[in-house]
Design an enzyme around this catalytic site. Structure first.
Site, PDB file in Angstrom:
ATOM      1  N   TYR A  58       0.797  -1.237   0.000  1.00 57.12           N
ATOM      2  CA  TYR A  58       0.000   0.000   0.000  1.00 57.12           C
ATOM      3  C   TYR A  58       0.826   1.282   0.000  1.00 57.12           C
ATOM      4  CZ  TYR A  58      -3.802  -3.115   1.622  1.00 57.12           C
ATOM      5  OH  TYR A  58      -4.725  -4.110   1.780  1.00 57.12           O
TER       6      TYR A  58
HETATM    7  N1  NAP Z   1      -6.702  -8.594  -0.335  1.00 57.18           N
HETATM    8  C1  NAP Z   1      -6.495  -7.721   0.634  1.00 57.18           C
HETATM    9  O1  NAP Z   1      -5.707  -7.981   1.506  1.00 57.18           O
HETATM   10  C2  NAP Z   1      -7.293  -6.427   0.693  1.00 57.18           C
HETATM   11  C3  NAP Z   1      -7.994  -5.982  -0.414  1.00 57.18           C
HETATM   12  C4  NAP Z   1      -8.771  -4.851  -0.279  1.00 57.18           C
HETATM   13  C5  NAP Z   1      -8.833  -4.168   0.916  1.00 57.18           C
HETATM   14  N2  NAP Z   1      -8.107  -4.598   1.991  1.00 57.18           N
HETATM   15  C6  NAP Z   1      -8.150  -3.886   3.296  1.00 57.18           C
HETATM   16  O2  NAP Z   1      -9.483  -3.503   3.553  1.00 57.18           O
HETATM   17  C7  NAP Z   1      -9.515  -2.080   3.790  1.00 57.18           C
HETATM   18  C8  NAP Z   1     -10.832  -1.533   3.361  1.00 57.18           C
HETATM   19  O3  NAP Z   1     -10.769  -1.446   1.946  1.00 57.18           O
HETATM   20  P1  NAP Z   1     -11.969  -1.279   1.020  1.00 57.18           P
HETATM   21  O4  NAP Z   1     -11.490  -0.823  -0.299  1.00 57.18           O
HETATM   22  O5  NAP Z   1     -12.729  -2.543   1.066  1.00 57.18           O
HETATM   23  O6  NAP Z   1     -12.646  -0.029   1.757  1.00 57.18           O
HETATM   24  P2  NAP Z   1     -14.070   0.429   2.017  1.00 57.18           P
HETATM   25  O7  NAP Z   1     -14.040   1.039   3.331  1.00 57.18           O
HETATM   26  O8  NAP Z   1     -15.070  -0.637   1.722  1.00 57.18           O
HETATM   27  O9  NAP Z   1     -14.273   1.546   0.874  1.00 57.18           O
HETATM   28  C9  NAP Z   1     -13.442   2.607   0.710  1.00 57.18           C
HETATM   29  C10 NAP Z   1     -14.061   3.544  -0.356  1.00 57.18           C
HETATM   30  O10 NAP Z   1     -15.311   4.031   0.103  1.00 57.18           O
HETATM   31  C11 NAP Z   1     -15.258   5.474   0.225  1.00 57.18           C
HETATM   32  N3  NAP Z   1     -15.913   5.815   1.475  1.00 57.18           N
HETATM   33  C12 NAP Z   1     -15.593   5.363   2.714  1.00 57.18           C
HETATM   34  N4  NAP Z   1     -16.431   5.888   3.632  1.00 57.18           N
HETATM   35  C13 NAP Z   1     -17.277   6.715   2.956  1.00 57.18           C
HETATM   36  C14 NAP Z   1     -18.362   7.543   3.359  1.00 57.18           C
HETATM   37  N5  NAP Z   1     -18.744   7.635   4.640  1.00 57.18           N
HETATM   38  N6  NAP Z   1     -18.998   8.259   2.408  1.00 57.18           N
HETATM   39  C15 NAP Z   1     -18.623   8.175   1.102  1.00 57.18           C
HETATM   40  N7  NAP Z   1     -17.614   7.392   0.671  1.00 57.18           N
HETATM   41  C16 NAP Z   1     -16.939   6.671   1.581  1.00 57.18           C
HETATM   42  C17 NAP Z   1     -13.804   5.835   0.262  1.00 57.18           C
HETATM   43  O11 NAP Z   1     -13.637   7.137  -0.273  1.00 57.18           O
HETATM   44  P3  NAP Z   1     -13.151   8.377   0.662  1.00 57.18           P
HETATM   45  O12 NAP Z   1     -11.678   8.290   0.697  1.00 57.18           O
HETATM   46  O13 NAP Z   1     -13.685   9.556  -0.078  1.00 57.18           O
HETATM   47  O14 NAP Z   1     -13.792   8.212   2.006  1.00 57.18           O
HETATM   48  C18 NAP Z   1     -13.183   4.734  -0.607  1.00 57.18           C
HETATM   49  O15 NAP Z   1     -13.261   5.066  -1.964  1.00 57.18           O
HETATM   50  C19 NAP Z   1      -8.317  -1.558   3.019  1.00 57.18           C
HETATM   51  O16 NAP Z   1      -7.936  -0.284   3.425  1.00 57.18           O
HETATM   52  C20 NAP Z   1      -7.315  -2.605   3.331  1.00 57.18           C
HETATM   53  O17 NAP Z   1      -6.805  -2.386   4.624  1.00 57.18           O
HETATM   54  C21 NAP Z   1      -7.345  -5.717   1.883  1.00 57.18           C
END
Ligand code: NAP
Length: 309
Positions: A58
C-alpha cells in the site's frame, strides 16, 4: 467504540478497524498529503480504533509509523501484509523475511501483531503454505510478529475457495474476507469455519466503490434484474447507503472487525458511527437476505496499485 475478542488470539480489538489500502490509501491514493494521512490515522485512534491494517504493497506503512509515534504502541493492534507471489513466482522465504523487516522499519516498531500473507489465490495456496510457513513460524518465534493471517483475492476468488481450504488447515489465526450487501455468502462459506477454528475475521470490501457511488450501484442492481436498494433508507433504518453497508456486515455472526478505508475525516467519523450503531431493522435485513442473498461477485473491483517510489 466497541471492542471484541479477536478469535483465538485473545486480542481485544475495536469493531471498526482502519484500512490503509483500498482506493483511498489514507488519502495518498487520491492526492492528499502525508500530513493529511497522518491526521486520518490519529483521528481514528483518538476515536477508539485500535486495529490498523496496512501492507507493504500500500505504501502507507511509513505514514502509519509516524502517526502512531505519540501513542502507546502496546495498546494498538498493528496488522500488515507481505505479498507471497503468484504461480511459478512464489517468493523465496528470504524475500518474505526482508518484507517483514522492512515493514517493521517503516512502522517504527519491533513487532507487528498480525502478519498476513497478502491476496493468496486458491491455486497458489498449497505451495505458498508449504514453501513459506516454516520460515514464517521461525520469524514469529523470534518475536517479529505475534499472529499469522491470510487474505483472499475477492475479484478472482468470489467463492472464498482459498479461505475454505486454509481454514481447514487450522494454521491461521486471522483471515481477511470480502462481504457486502451484494456479496453475502461468507455467512455460509467462511464464518462457520472461522468460528470452528477460532480464527479472527477482518472484513474488507464492505463499501469499496459500489456503495460509495449511487449511480453505479443503481446500474449494477438494475443489470442484475433486482429492485433498487433504496428501501433501506428511511427514518427508522439506514441514514445512507454507506450506513446500511457498514451496519449490515457488522452484526453478521462471525464478523470481528469491519475495516473501513477513507481519505476524509468526516467519512471516518460517519463510518465509526455506523459500525457501532444497532443492526438494521429486522424487516430490512430479511429483505436483503431473501432478495439479494444469492448475488455474488459484484463490486469486487481492484484499485490501481500505487506508483513505485
Ligand atoms: N486482499 C487484501 O488484503 C485487501 C484488499 C482490499 C482491501 N483490503 C483492506 O481492507 C480495507 C478496506 O478497503 P476497502 O477498499 O474494502 O474499503 P471500504 O471502506 O469498503 O471503501 C473505501 C471507499 O469508500 C469510500 N468511502 C468510505 N467511507 C465513505 C463515506 N462515509 N462516504 C462516502 N464514501 C466513503 C472511500 O472514499 P473516501 O476516501 O472519499 O472516504 C473509498 O473510496 C483496506 O484499506 C485494506 O486495509 C485488503
Amino acid at each position: 467504540m466497541q471492542y471484541t475478542t479477536f478469535g483465538r488470539t485473545g486480542l481485544r480489538v475495536s469493531v471498526a478497524g482502519l484500512g490503509c489500502g483500498g482506493f483511498s490509501r489514507l488519502g495518498l491514493g487520491v492526492g492528499k498529503s502525508e500530513d493529511d494521512a497522518i491526521a486520518i490515522v490519529r483521528a481514528a485512534i483518538e476515536a477508539g480504533v485500535n486495529l490498523i491494517d496496512t501492507a507493504a504493497l500500500y505504501g502507507t506503512e511509513g505514514v502509519v509509523g509516524r502517526a502512531i509515534e505519540p501513542f502507546d504502541r502496546s495498546a494498538l493492534v498493528l496488522a500488515t501484509k507481505a505479498l507471497a507471489g503468484r504461480g511459478e513466482r512464489i517468493v523465496k522465504p528470504e524475500k518474505l523475511v526482508a518484507s517483514l523487516e522492512n515493514s517493521l522499519r517503516e512502522l517504527r516498531t519491533d513487532y507487528v501483531d498480525i502478519f498476513q500473507l497478502h491476496a493468496v489465490a486458491p491455486e497458489d495456496y498449497v505451495r505458498t503454505r508449504d514453501e513459506l510457513l516454516p520460515t514464517l513460524l521461525r520469524e514469529r518465534d523470534k518475536g517479529k510478529f505475534r499472529f499469522l493471517g491470510i487474505t483472499e483475492t475477492p475479484s478472482t476468488d468470489p467463492d472464498h475457495e482459498m479461505l475454505s481450504h486454509a481454514l481447514r488447515d487450522g494454521l491461521w489465526d486471522s483471515v481477511m474476507v470480502a462481504q457486502h450487501m451484494l456479496h453475502q455468502h461468507a455467512r455460509t462459506r467462511v464464518y462457520p469455519q472461522t468460528q470452528r477454528y477460532g480464527a479472527g475475521t477482518l472484513l474488507m470490501f464492505v463499501v469499496r466503490g459500489i456503495f460509495a457511488q449511487p449511480e453505479r450501484l443503481a446500474a449494477e442492481v438494475q443489470a442484475l434484474g433486482l429492485p433498487p436498494l433504496d428501501f433501506l433508507l428511511h427514518a427508522a433504518g439506514a441514514s445512507s447507503m454507506m450506513d446500511a453497508a457498514y451496519r449490515f456486515v457488522r452484526h453478521e455472526p462471525g464478523v470481528d472487525v469491519v475495516l473501513f478505508g477513507t481519505s476524509d475525516l468526516t467519512h471516518l467519523h460517519a463510518n465509526i458511527d455506523s459500525i457501532t450503531k444497532s443492526p438494521l431493522p429486522a424487516a430490512d435485513l430479511e429483505r436483503l437476505r431473501s432478495v439479494y442473498g444469492h448475488v455474488t461477485g459484484v463490486g469486487l473491483d481492484v484499485p490501481t496499485p500505487p506508483p513505485k517510489s
